[in-house]
Design a protein around this motif. Structure first.
Motif, mmCIF file in Angstrom:
data_model
loop_
_atom_site.group_PDB
_atom_site.id
_atom_site.type_symbol
_atom_site.label_atom_id
_atom_site.label_comp_id
_atom_site.label_asym_id
_atom_site.label_seq_id
_atom_site.Cartn_x
_atom_site.Cartn_y
_atom_site.Cartn_z
ATOM 1 N N HIS A 103 -40.954 8.134 6.320
ATOM 2 C CA HIS A 103 -41.283 9.562 6.320
ATOM 3 C C HIS A 103 -40.045 10.454 6.437
ATOM 4 O O HIS A 103 -39.952 11.494 5.783
ATOM 5 C CB HIS A 103 -42.222 9.867 7.480
ATOM 6 N N SER A 104 -39.087 10.059 7.263
ATOM 7 C CA SER A 104 -37.919 10.894 7.546
ATOM 8 C C SER A 104 -36.682 10.261 6.915
ATOM 9 O O SER A 104 -36.327 9.124 7.236
ATOM 10 C CB SER A 104 -37.728 11.048 9.058
ATOM 11 N N LEU A 105 -36.040 10.995 6.016
ATOM 12 C CA LEU A 105 -34.918 10.485 5.236
ATOM 13 C C LEU A 105 -33.627 11.132 5.718
ATOM 14 O O LEU A 105 -33.391 12.314 5.473
ATOM 15 C CB LEU A 105 -35.146 10.776 3.751
ATOM 16 N N GLU A 106 -32.795 10.361 6.392
ATOM 17 C CA GLU A 106 -31.577 10.899 6.997
ATOM 18 C C GLU A 106 -30.419 10.871 5.997
ATOM 19 O O GLU A 106 -30.221 9.892 5.291
ATOM 20 C CB GLU A 106 -31.204 10.094 8.244
ATOM 21 N N HIS A 107 -29.677 11.963 5.938
ATOM 22 C CA HIS A 107 -28.461 12.129 5.141
ATOM 23 C C HIS A 107 -28.751 12.471 3.668
ATOM 24 O O HIS A 107 -28.555 13.602 3.248
ATOM 25 C CB HIS A 107 -27.543 10.907 5.239
ATOM 26 N N CYS A 108 -29.148 11.478 2.866
ATOM 27 C CA CYS A 108 -29.569 11.720 1.468
ATOM 28 C C CYS A 108 -28.468 12.298 0.581
ATOM 29 O O CYS A 108 -28.765 12.974 -0.411
ATOM 30 C CB CYS A 108 -30.789 12.655 1.433
ATOM 31 N N ASN A 109 -27.222 12.032 0.869
ATOM 32 C CA ASN A 109 -26.118 12.651 0.130
ATOM 33 C C ASN A 109 -26.112 12.338 -1.354
ATOM 34 O O ASN A 109 -25.674 13.159 -2.162
ATOM 35 C CB ASN A 109 -24.782 12.202 0.732
ATOM 36 N N LEU A 110 -26.580 11.164 -1.747
ATOM 37 C CA LEU A 110 -26.482 10.724 -3.142
ATOM 38 C C LEU A 110 -27.841 10.700 -3.832
ATOM 39 O O LEU A 110 -28.037 9.981 -4.811
ATOM 40 C CB LEU A 110 -25.829 9.336 -3.190
ATOM 41 N N ILE A 111 -28.756 11.510 -3.384
ATOM 42 C CA ILE A 111 -30.107 11.540 -3.934
ATOM 43 C C ILE A 111 -30.111 12.157 -5.327
ATOM 44 O O ILE A 111 -29.352 13.089 -5.626
ATOM 45 C CB ILE A 111 -31.051 12.323 -2.990
ATOM 46 N N ALA B 149 -36.448 15.379 4.394
ATOM 47 C CA ALA B 149 -35.041 14.976 4.431
ATOM 48 C C ALA B 149 -34.328 15.675 5.574
ATOM 49 O O ALA B 149 -34.730 16.755 6.009
ATOM 50 C CB ALA B 149 -34.362 15.322 3.110
ATOM 51 N N CYS B 150 -33.253 15.037 6.051
ATOM 52 C CA CYS B 150 -32.451 15.663 7.105
ATOM 53 C C CYS B 150 -30.968 15.487 6.784
ATOM 54 O O CYS B 150 -30.328 14.534 7.232
ATOM 55 C CB CYS B 150 -32.777 15.070 8.476
ATOM 56 N N PRO B 151 -30.398 16.406 5.980
ATOM 57 C CA PRO B 151 -28.964 16.351 5.692
ATOM 58 C C PRO B 151 -28.141 16.555 6.971
ATOM 59 O O PRO B 151 -28.582 17.232 7.906
ATOM 60 C CB PRO B 151 -28.758 17.514 4.720
ATOM 61 N N THR B 152 -26.945 15.985 6.978
ATOM 62 C CA THR B 152 -26.071 16.069 8.159
ATOM 63 C C THR B 152 -24.628 16.256 7.693
ATOM 64 O O THR B 152 -23.755 15.438 7.972
ATOM 65 C CB THR B 152 -26.180 14.789 9.008
#
Length: 414
Positions: A244-252, A267-270
């Motif tokens: 359910h919770s997608l951390e970072h996702c920089n290369l999506i 999503a949760c970008p950081t």
């Protein structure tokens, strides 16, 4: 009975509509919001606090922190005495509260004891939503051992972010044990990472069968699974397995972002994490191999914001900083402002992050029944997001549960 007061005279930020409202008064009693009115509120014994020239907004929510990561070098952090880690975490949390973050979702490490200490008032800090220890495979993102180090991982110490579990039955048991220990959700490491020594960013971690088993265990208890994930392939696989919770996702990629949105994921970008590591990571023990990984995700992270926004994938607000780099937490506002509007960023740091905390009606909103968590801003953050990015200048007061943690108002009236 707790303190009761009425906040008046300032503009109130409606985070759903993305506008400031004039003439609204907010009544606080016993740590909760008990009245929100478009006119004068009368309540015997309640003092009135004048916010003229300022903006009242909900307390901020950082949905990706590591409060027990007191060192950038996570392997050394795991070797520290748990009592020392707890005391250092107290300081880290107090500083986060001073920046306006009244709730934190801890993404690996913090335990039930820290959460209870905050709730009982033993330490001053934001309320905590925890996953306990993150679950990682051998040679995964929580395996900080060198190539020739076959010693067991320090799973039991407070300073360890994760635990190793391999195979369907062992990951089921690990998930159950974290739930028993008080986890509000389960965290897995599903991709390579920056701070770990032996897993390149592109590496997929955990089999589909293992991920699905962990998701099933979480859902059996009404919880969800969060995944550390960078690459498009890893993100898609996590979504397909029920994460359910997608951390970072920089290369999506765009197609995967649309799929995640359709499945109801968040999503949760950081992005500030990579800025902090690039600035000072080497000085605080980040290895040369890890330093080389930073640019892979750093540059793509900014572009991912537009990809996810355009796909309609909700984005929470996260920082993911380690050790001596926690001081950069509020920089995340400025980084996101390169792509997103102040309204979008504030919505992420309130309403979207509240959903990941499963506290939509209690935090991240100014409404009757919610916790009396507020940030009082010296101006309009919808126009100038740097007011939140520079809290020493931009934030006049921080209130958590009806109690002032920071107060530079000097404007209490009878």
């Amino acid at each position: 009975m707790g303190d009761s007061f009425i906040l008046t005279g300032g503009k109130v930020l409606d985070v759903d509509a993305g506008i400031l409202r004039d003439g609204v008064e907010v009544l606080v009693e016993d740590g909760r919001i008990t009245g929100v009115a478009g006119g004068r509120i009368e309540r015997d014994g309640a003092r009135r606090i004048d916010l003229v020239g300022r903006t009242l907004m909900p307390g901020l929510i950082d949905a990706h922190v590591h409060v027990i990561a007191t060192l950038v070098d996570l392997a050394k952090n795991a070797e520290l005495p748990s009592s020392l880690v707890a005391l250092r975490a107290r300081k880290i949390m107090a500083e986060m509260l001073g920046r306006g973050f009244t709730t934190l979702r801890d993404l690996a490490g913090a335990d039930l004891g820290l959460k209870m200490a905050v709730d009982e008032g033993l330490i001053e800090g934001p309320r905590l939503v925890i996953c306990g220890k993150a679950l990682s495979q051998t040679v995964g993102h929580c395996d900080y051992r060198g190539r020739n180090d076959r010693r067991p991982l320090h799973d039991g110490s407070l300073g360890s972010l994760g635990r190793i579990a391999d195979g369907v039955d062992p990951v089921r048991r690990a998930a159950r044990e974290e739930i028993k220990a008080g986890a509000d959700f389960i965290k897995i490491m599903a991709n390579g990472g920056v701070a770990s020594p032996n897993d390149p960013i592109h590496v997929l971690q955990y089999s589909r069968e293992e991920i699905r088993a962990i998701v099933e265990e979480a859902e059996n208890y009404g919880l969800y699974v969060s995944a550390h994930t960078y690459t498009d392939a890893s993100i898609r696989r996590a979504v397909e397995c029920g994460v359910h919770s997608l951390e970072h996702c920089n290369l999506i990629g765009a197609d995967t972002a649309c799929l995640a949105a359709e499945k109801g994921a968040i999503a949760c970008p950081t992005l500030v994490a990579y800025e902090g590591l690039a600035l000072e990571g080497a000085a605080f023990g980040l290895s040369a191999d890890s330093q080389a990984k930073i640019e892979t995700v750093r540059s793509a992270g900014i572009e991912s914001l537009a990809v996810m926004r355009d796909a309609g994938l909700p984005m929470a607000f996260g920082s993911d900083l380690l050790g001596q780099l926690h001081k950069y937490q509020s920089m995340e506002f400025k980084i996101r402002a390169r792509i997103l509007s102040p309204r979008e960023i504030i919505h992420s740091a309130t309403r979207v992050s509240a959903k990941l905390c499963r506290m939509e009606d209690e935090i991240g909103v100014i409404a009757e029944g919610a916790h009396a968590d507020f940030v009082v801003v010296n101006g309009d953050p919808l126009v100038d997001i740097s007011l939140l990015a520079e809290p020493d200048r931009g934030i006049a007061a921080v209130i958590k549960g009806g109690k002032f943690f920071k107060d530079e108002l000097g404007s209490v009236v009878a």
